[in-house]
Design a protein around this motif. Sequence first.
Motif, PDB file in Angstrom:
ATOM      1  N   ILE A  78      43.315 -79.436 -12.269  1.00 28.58           N
ATOM      2  CA  ILE A  78      42.578 -78.463 -12.443  1.00 28.58           C
ATOM      3  C   ILE A  78      43.515 -77.199 -12.571  1.00 28.58           C
ATOM      4  O   ILE A  78      43.241 -76.358 -13.434  1.00 28.58           O
ATOM      5  CB  ILE A  78      41.655 -78.302 -11.204  1.00 28.58           C
ATOM      6  N   LEU A  79      44.470 -76.994 -11.795  1.00 32.96           N
ATOM      7  CA  LEU A  79      45.434 -75.925 -11.936  1.00 32.96           C
ATOM      8  C   LEU A  79      45.974 -75.940 -13.131  1.00 32.96           C
ATOM      9  O   LEU A  79      46.400 -74.710 -13.476  1.00 32.96           O
ATOM     10  CB  LEU A  79      46.459 -75.890 -10.586  1.00 32.96           C
ATOM     11  N   TYR A  81      45.205 -76.808 -16.186  1.00 36.44           N
ATOM     12  CA  TYR A  81      44.252 -75.974 -17.088  1.00 36.44           C
ATOM     13  C   TYR A  81      44.037 -74.592 -16.752  1.00 36.44           C
ATOM     14  O   TYR A  81      43.865 -74.036 -17.779  1.00 36.44           O
ATOM     15  CB  TYR A  81      43.138 -77.005 -17.276  1.00 36.44           C
ATOM     16  N   ILE A  82      43.905 -74.292 -15.529  1.00 36.94           N
ATOM     17  CA  ILE A  82      43.829 -72.721 -15.327  1.00 36.94           C
ATOM     18  C   ILE A  82      44.884 -71.975 -15.639  1.00 36.94           C
ATOM     19  O   ILE A  82      44.861 -70.846 -16.388  1.00 36.94           O
ATOM     20  CB  ILE A  82      43.337 -72.680 -13.656  1.00 36.94           C
ATOM     21  N   ARG A  83      46.191 -72.678 -15.619  1.00 33.29           N
ATOM     22  CA  ARG A  83      47.309 -71.796 -15.681  1.00 33.29           C
ATOM     23  C   ARG A  83      47.515 -71.706 -17.371  1.00 33.29           C
ATOM     24  O   ARG A  83      47.927 -70.613 -17.734  1.00 33.29           O
ATOM     25  CB  ARG A  83      48.544 -72.696 -15.177  1.00 33.29           C
ATOM     26  N   LYS A  84      47.165 -72.809 -18.085  1.00 32.37           N
ATOM     27  CA  LYS A  84      47.198 -72.632 -19.650  1.00 32.37           C
ATOM     28  C   LYS A  84      46.120 -71.645 -20.170  1.00 32.37           C
ATOM     29  O   LYS A  84      46.603 -71.042 -21.008  1.00 32.37           O
ATOM     30  CB  LYS A  84      47.202 -73.815 -20.070  1.00 32.37           C
ATOM     31  N   MET A  85      44.870 -71.823 -19.662  1.00 32.05           N
ATOM     32  CA  MET A  85      44.028 -71.009 -20.064  1.00 32.05           C
ATOM     33  C   MET A  85      43.932 -69.535 -19.969  1.00 32.05           C
ATOM     34  O   MET A  85      43.715 -68.594 -20.891  1.00 32.05           O
ATOM     35  CB  MET A  85      42.570 -71.414 -19.593  1.00 32.05           C
ATOM     36  N   TYR A  86      44.391 -69.176 -18.731  1.00 30.28           N
ATOM     37  CA  TYR A  86      44.639 -67.779 -18.344  1.00 30.28           C
ATOM     38  C   TYR A  86      46.046 -67.301 -18.299  1.00 30.28           C
ATOM     39  O   TYR A  86      46.179 -66.271 -17.806  1.00 30.28           O
ATOM     40  CB  TYR A  86      43.694 -67.548 -16.995  1.00 30.28           C
ATOM     41  N   VAL A 101      44.478 -75.916  -0.822  1.00 32.90           N
ATOM     42  CA  VAL A 101      43.803 -74.654  -1.449  1.00 32.90           C
ATOM     43  C   VAL A 101      44.804 -74.393  -2.854  1.00 32.90           C
ATOM     44  O   VAL A 101      45.891 -74.626  -2.793  1.00 32.90           O
ATOM     45  CB  VAL A 101      44.153 -73.433  -0.426  1.00 32.90           C
ATOM     46  N   ILE A 102      44.049 -73.888  -3.767  1.00 29.91           N
ATOM     47  CA  ILE A 102      44.734 -73.696  -5.270  1.00 29.91           C
ATOM     48  C   ILE A 102      44.946 -71.860  -5.027  1.00 29.91           C
ATOM     49  O   ILE A 102      44.081 -71.251  -4.692  1.00 29.91           O
ATOM     50  CB  ILE A 102      43.889 -73.738  -6.193  1.00 29.91           C
ATOM     51  N   GLN A 103      46.430 -71.614  -5.339  1.00 22.79           N
ATOM     52  CA  GLN A 103      46.793 -70.406  -5.229  1.00 22.79           C
ATOM     53  C   GLN A 103      46.992 -69.916  -6.817  1.00 22.79           C
ATOM     54  O   GLN A 103      47.788 -70.608  -7.113  1.00 22.79           O
ATOM     55  CB  GLN A 103      47.804 -70.025  -4.375  1.00 22.79           C
ATOM     56  N   LYS A 110      36.298 -63.773 -10.771  1.00 17.77           N
ATOM     57  CA  LYS A 110      35.384 -64.177 -11.982  1.00 17.77           C
ATOM     58  C   LYS A 110      35.670 -65.346 -12.879  1.00 17.77           C
ATOM     59  O   LYS A 110      34.800 -66.099 -13.180  1.00 17.77           O
ATOM     60  CB  LYS A 110      34.841 -62.783 -12.590  1.00 17.77           C
ATOM     61  N   VAL A 111      36.554 -65.116 -13.615  1.00 22.98           N
ATOM     62  CA  VAL A 111      37.030 -66.117 -14.491  1.00 22.98           C
ATOM     63  C   VAL A 111      37.272 -67.244 -14.107  1.00 22.98           C
ATOM     64  O   VAL A 111      36.968 -68.377 -14.656  1.00 22.98           O
ATOM     65  CB  VAL A 111      38.092 -65.740 -15.310  1.00 22.98           C
ATOM     66  N   ILE A 112      37.781 -67.764 -12.638  1.00 27.29           N
ATOM     67  CA  ILE A 112      38.005 -69.026 -12.210  1.00 27.29           C
ATOM     68  C   ILE A 112      36.492 -69.550 -11.894  1.00 27.29           C
ATOM     69  O   ILE A 112      36.296 -70.485 -11.877  1.00 27.29           O
ATOM     70  CB  ILE A 112      38.780 -68.882 -10.954  1.00 27.29           C
ATOM     71  N   ALA A 113      35.502 -68.534 -11.496  1.00 28.84           N
ATOM     72  CA  ALA A 113      34.236 -69.186 -11.003  1.00 28.84           C
ATOM     73  C   ALA A 113      33.585 -69.477 -12.517  1.00 28.84           C
ATOM     74  O   ALA A 113      32.991 -70.489 -12.361  1.00 28.84           O
ATOM     75  CB  ALA A 113      33.284 -67.942 -10.408  1.00 28.84           C
ATOM     76  N   LYS A 114      33.726 -68.903 -13.347  1.00 28.99           N
ATOM     77  CA  LYS A 114      33.294 -69.131 -14.758  1.00 28.99           C
ATOM     78  C   LYS A 114      33.757 -70.595 -14.903  1.00 28.99           C
ATOM     79  O   LYS A 114      33.175 -71.570 -15.752  1.00 28.99           O
ATOM     80  CB  LYS A 114      33.379 -68.100 -15.683  1.00 28.99           C
TER      81      LYS A 114
END
Length: 132
Positions: A78-79, A81-86, A101-103, A110-114
């Motif tokens: 998950i982390l 994909y978050i790192r690449k997308m944002y 915990v993910i830091q 807001k964008v992580i919730a979405k």
Amino acid sequence: KVKSQRVAVLGCTSSAKVKSRREEMSSLTNIVFNTGEGFEEEKSVPSSIVHIRSQQRSGRKSLTTISGLQDDLDLKKILKYIRKMYSTNGTVKKDKEHGEVIQVQGDLRKVIAKFLVEYKVCSKEDIKLHGF
């Protein structure tokens, strides 16, 4: 929309690369592992509340923490994909009180919730945004 404008202004990448990155991210599957053995009946999974917080660092710097995700999720994936997308950096930390915990660097509540809702990691009702 804002990100594409920012990318265009900075000249970091072309819109074709952004589109190909989004297509790559749309293949976000198999986040769940440890699904059990065999073809057992599905049990109702108790919903856990996912807490998304922002912690202020020095000056304008901040961290976004995500805690309360279910144990059967691959947090490192998950982390990734978050790192690449944002276009940010992050890590998975182990906490005595909250578990893993993910830091993530920056205020991305807001964008992580979405992101979590869009890729069906958890439902919108399970997310608790702190600080708004």
